[in-house]
Scaffold this motif. Structure first.
Motif, PDB file in Angstrom:
ATOM      1  N   LYS A 117       0.801  -1.034   0.012  1.00 29.68           N
ATOM      2  CA  LYS A 117      -0.184   0.187  -0.237  1.00 29.68           C
ATOM      3  C   LYS A 117       0.815   1.265  -0.250  1.00 29.68           C
ATOM      4  O   LYS A 117       1.839   1.187   0.827  1.00 29.68           O
ATOM      5  CB  LYS A 117      -1.158  -0.176   1.375  1.00 29.68           C
ATOM      6  CG  LYS A 117      -1.664   0.962   0.863  1.00 29.68           C
ATOM      7  CD  LYS A 117      -3.025   1.280   2.231  1.00 29.68           C
ATOM      8  CE  LYS A 117      -4.275   2.030   1.729  1.00 29.68           C
ATOM      9  NZ  LYS A 117      -5.183   1.264   2.724  1.00 29.68           N
ATOM     10  N   TRP A 145       2.268   3.812   4.069  1.00 29.33           N
ATOM     11  CA  TRP A 145       1.254   4.055   4.618  1.00 29.33           C
ATOM     12  C   TRP A 145       2.303   3.080   5.871  1.00 29.33           C
ATOM     13  O   TRP A 145       3.250   2.240   6.092  1.00 29.33           O
ATOM     14  CB  TRP A 145       0.903   3.152   4.648  1.00 29.33           C
ATOM     15  CG  TRP A 145      -0.906   3.383   3.149  1.00 29.33           C
ATOM     16  CD1 TRP A 145      -0.486   4.279   2.359  1.00 29.33           C
ATOM     17  CD2 TRP A 145      -1.834   3.695   4.013  1.00 29.33           C
ATOM     18  NE1 TRP A 145      -1.115   4.537   1.777  1.00 29.33           N
ATOM     19  CE2 TRP A 145      -2.651   4.758   3.157  1.00 29.33           C
ATOM     20  CE3 TRP A 145      -2.682   3.670   4.880  1.00 29.33           C
ATOM     21  CZ2 TRP A 145      -4.112   4.733   2.451  1.00 29.33           C
ATOM     22  CZ3 TRP A 145      -4.306   3.913   5.335  1.00 29.33           C
ATOM     23  CH2 TRP A 145      -4.378   4.698   3.889  1.00 29.33           C
ATOM     24  N   ASP A 149      -1.970   2.446  10.393  1.00 29.00           N
ATOM     25  CA  ASP A 149      -3.270   2.636   9.427  1.00 29.00           C
ATOM     26  C   ASP A 149      -2.818   3.897   9.070  1.00 29.00           C
ATOM     27  O   ASP A 149      -4.233   4.724   8.309  1.00 29.00           O
ATOM     28  CB  ASP A 149      -4.650   1.769   9.422  1.00 29.00           C
ATOM     29  CG  ASP A 149      -5.077   0.175   8.753  1.00 29.00           C
ATOM     30  OD1 ASP A 149      -4.023   0.651   7.872  1.00 29.00           O
ATOM     31  OD2 ASP A 149      -5.344  -0.318   9.223  1.00 29.00           O
ATOM     32  N   SER A 192      -6.898   5.008   8.364  1.00 28.35           N
ATOM     33  CA  SER A 192      -8.362   5.104   7.517  1.00 28.35           C
ATOM     34  C   SER A 192      -8.073   3.502   7.630  1.00 28.35           C
ATOM     35  O   SER A 192      -7.731   2.797   6.959  1.00 28.35           O
ATOM     36  CB  SER A 192      -7.796   5.741   5.799  1.00 28.35           C
ATOM     37  OG  SER A 192      -8.807   5.273   5.529  1.00 28.35           O
ATOM     38  N   SER A 194     -10.793   2.303   5.346  1.00 32.53           N
ATOM     39  CA  SER A 194     -11.817   1.972   4.702  1.00 32.53           C
ATOM     40  C   SER A 194     -11.632   1.075   3.948  1.00 32.53           C
ATOM     41  O   SER A 194     -10.503   0.249   3.610  1.00 32.53           O
ATOM     42  CB  SER A 194     -11.845   2.759   2.995  1.00 32.53           C
ATOM     43  OG  SER A 194     -12.403   2.582   2.523  1.00 32.53           O
ATOM     44  N   GLU A 199      -8.948   1.489  -1.802  1.00 30.27           N
ATOM     45  CA  GLU A 199      -8.113   1.418  -0.522  1.00 30.27           C
ATOM     46  C   GLU A 199      -8.625   0.200   0.265  1.00 30.27           C
ATOM     47  O   GLU A 199      -7.361  -0.427   0.528  1.00 30.27           O
ATOM     48  CB  GLU A 199      -9.381   2.447   0.402  1.00 30.27           C
ATOM     49  CG  GLU A 199      -9.673   3.699   0.315  1.00 30.27           C
ATOM     50  CD  GLU A 199      -8.518   5.012   0.852  1.00 30.27           C
ATOM     51  OE1 GLU A 199      -6.956   4.228   1.475  1.00 30.27           O
ATOM     52  OE2 GLU A 199      -8.017   5.746  -0.225  1.00 30.27           O
ATOM     53  N   THR A 216     -13.990   0.809  -8.596  1.00 32.04           N
ATOM     54  CA  THR A 216     -12.794   1.773  -8.207  1.00 32.04           C
ATOM     55  C   THR A 216     -13.758   3.876  -9.106  1.00 32.04           C
ATOM     56  O   THR A 216     -13.581   5.144  -8.603  1.00 32.04           O
ATOM     57  CB  THR A 216     -11.717   2.427  -8.913  1.00 32.04           C
ATOM     58  OG1 THR A 216     -10.797   1.132  -8.085  1.00 32.04           O
ATOM     59  CG2 THR A 216     -10.099   2.842  -8.588  1.00 32.04           C
ATOM     60  N   HIS A 237      -2.809   4.563  -5.173  1.00 30.43           N
ATOM     61  CA  HIS A 237      -3.032   3.838  -4.208  1.00 30.43           C
ATOM     62  C   HIS A 237      -2.134   2.403  -3.303  1.00 30.43           C
ATOM     63  O   HIS A 237      -2.083   2.448  -2.272  1.00 30.43           O
ATOM     64  CB  HIS A 237      -4.767   3.560  -3.287  1.00 30.43           C
ATOM     65  CG  HIS A 237      -5.533   4.693  -3.801  1.00 30.43           C
ATOM     66  ND1 HIS A 237      -5.556   5.378  -4.646  1.00 30.43           N
ATOM     67  CD2 HIS A 237      -6.172   5.363  -2.234  1.00 30.43           C
ATOM     68  CE1 HIS A 237      -6.266   6.798  -4.357  1.00 30.43           C
ATOM     69  NE2 HIS A 237      -6.902   6.606  -3.301  1.00 30.43           N
ATOM     70  N   TRP A 238      -1.657   2.035  -4.274  1.00 29.63           N
ATOM     71  CA  TRP A 238      -0.433   0.466  -4.386  1.00 29.63           C
ATOM     72  C   TRP A 238       0.581   0.768  -5.431  1.00 29.63           C
ATOM     73  O   TRP A 238       0.450   1.792  -6.454  1.00 29.63           O
ATOM     74  CB  TRP A 238      -2.535  -0.419  -4.526  1.00 29.63           C
ATOM     75  CG  TRP A 238      -2.558  -0.084  -3.313  1.00 29.63           C
ATOM     76  CD1 TRP A 238      -4.213   0.287  -3.700  1.00 29.63           C
ATOM     77  CD2 TRP A 238      -3.163  -0.798  -2.358  1.00 29.63           C
ATOM     78  NE1 TRP A 238      -5.301  -0.036  -2.927  1.00 29.63           N
ATOM     79  CE2 TRP A 238      -4.398  -0.851  -1.248  1.00 29.63           C
ATOM     80  CE3 TRP A 238      -2.099  -2.119  -1.971  1.00 29.63           C
ATOM     81  CZ2 TRP A 238      -4.812  -1.749  -0.703  1.00 29.63           C
ATOM     82  CZ3 TRP A 238      -2.492  -3.096  -0.205  1.00 29.63           C
ATOM     83  CH2 TRP A 238      -3.870  -2.685   0.349  1.00 29.63           C
TER      84      TRP A 238
END
Length: 324
Positions: A117, A145, A149, A192, A194, A199, A216, A237-238
């Protein structure tokens, strides 16, 4: 040199003195936004990265004029930031996505590298302010991250094609020149949890990943433009592992209108296979690692003039280069 930029450069697998940066060996983004672009009123501020960076491109002459106005005087040596479109090698052989999907699946057999992540991306996005020429803004962004989290974000103004030279930014809404490595944003965000895409962790089978990507971008019909939008969102995000990259190539192999065009060298000096989708008024080029199918970059260029915005066919609207 700022400590933050040095940390970013050490995280970059491509050294600044490596092979030719830039535009190859002569070497987020959606079609509906391109379709709407000529009909929308002139924007009055930079469109944020979170809203997919669909700022507008400048020609070299316009950029030189803008820089002269910003830094004053014909003897100034500006750091021109506008990239040219990537060029496909004329002697290269296109690799079909179906074949690349096979190669990616083989490369992913041992499951390494693994999904992580966070993201590390260099971008060249285009910004326009009412009454002023559009300009290209190069930025590098690292999101990491933590175990609880929470996550950190660091964004600096830098152009790896011209290390150490001044860089354009539009902090405060007005284009200005800053030092290479100037910190644009440094933030820490609370935890977070989510469980919704992007996420949530992406799956590593093509069918499940396709459904994830559709969620997404909130669509029931994942056509090719929306698929490319979703790829950009996912990679913001990843950092995909080998299995997720292989699954993604499997999804892309079924995309209508995404054609193999041959080999390019991306703006970080990495060899890649290019796949192009032609939409109304714009071309999107996806660059994939030829051995693993890992997404290296995504470029959007204009394919026709838009004089009302000061852009011409061939101007680069935005380009993202993702790194591990």
């Amino acid at each position: 040199m700022p400590d933050e930029l040095e940390l970013l450069r050490r995280a970059n697998p491509v050294p600044h003195d490596g092979p030719h940066f830039g535009d190859g060996p002569l070497d987020q983004r959606a079609e509906w936004r391109l379709d709407r672009l000529p009909r929308q009123p002139r924007p009055t501020r930079r469109v944020s990265r979170a809203r997919l960076l669909w700022g507008l491109a400048a020609t070299g002459v316009v950029l030189a004029t803008a820089f002269a106005a910003l830094v004053g005087g014909p003897n100034t040596q500006p750091a021109l930031a506008a990239p040219r479109p990537l060029t496909v090698r004329a002697d290269s052989t296109p690799v079909p996505l179906t074949r690349l999907a096979e190669l990616a699946a083989t490369a992913a057999a041992d499951g390494s590298p693994r999904l992580r992540k966070g993201t590390h991306v260099q971008s060249w996005s285009l910004s326009m302010t009412d009454g002023k020429p559009p300009v290209t803004l190069p930025e590098e962004r690292v999101v990491r991250w933590r175990a609880d989290d929470s996550h950190t974000e660091l964004v600096v103004a830098t152009d790896p094609r011209r290390p150490g030279r001044p860089v354009l930014t539009d902090e405060g809404g007005d284009p200005r020149v800053v030092a290479d490595g100037h910190v644009l944003r440094r933030a820490t965000y609370p935890p977070s949890w989510s469980d919704a895409p992007p996420e949530a962790p992406p799956p590593h089978t093509p069918a499940a990943l396709r459904a994830y990507l559709a969620e997404t971008v909130r669509t029931d019909s994942l056509d090719t433009p929306r698929l490319l939008d979703a790829v950009g969102e996912l990679l913001d995000h990843w950092t995909l592992g080998a299995r997720e990259s292989a699954a993604l190539v499997g999804v892309l192999a079924d995309a209508e209108g995404l054609r193999a065009v041959g080999q390019v060298t991306d703006r970080l000096g990495r060899p890649g296979q290019a796949y192009v989708y032609e939409g109304e008024g714009g071309r999107r080029m996806l660059i994939l690692d030829p051995r693993t199918g890992t997404v290296l970059g995504l470029e959007t260029t204009f394919t026709r003039d838009a004089p009302e915005y000061g852009v011409r066919a061939g101007d680069v609207m935005d380009y993202n280069a993702w790194m591990r």
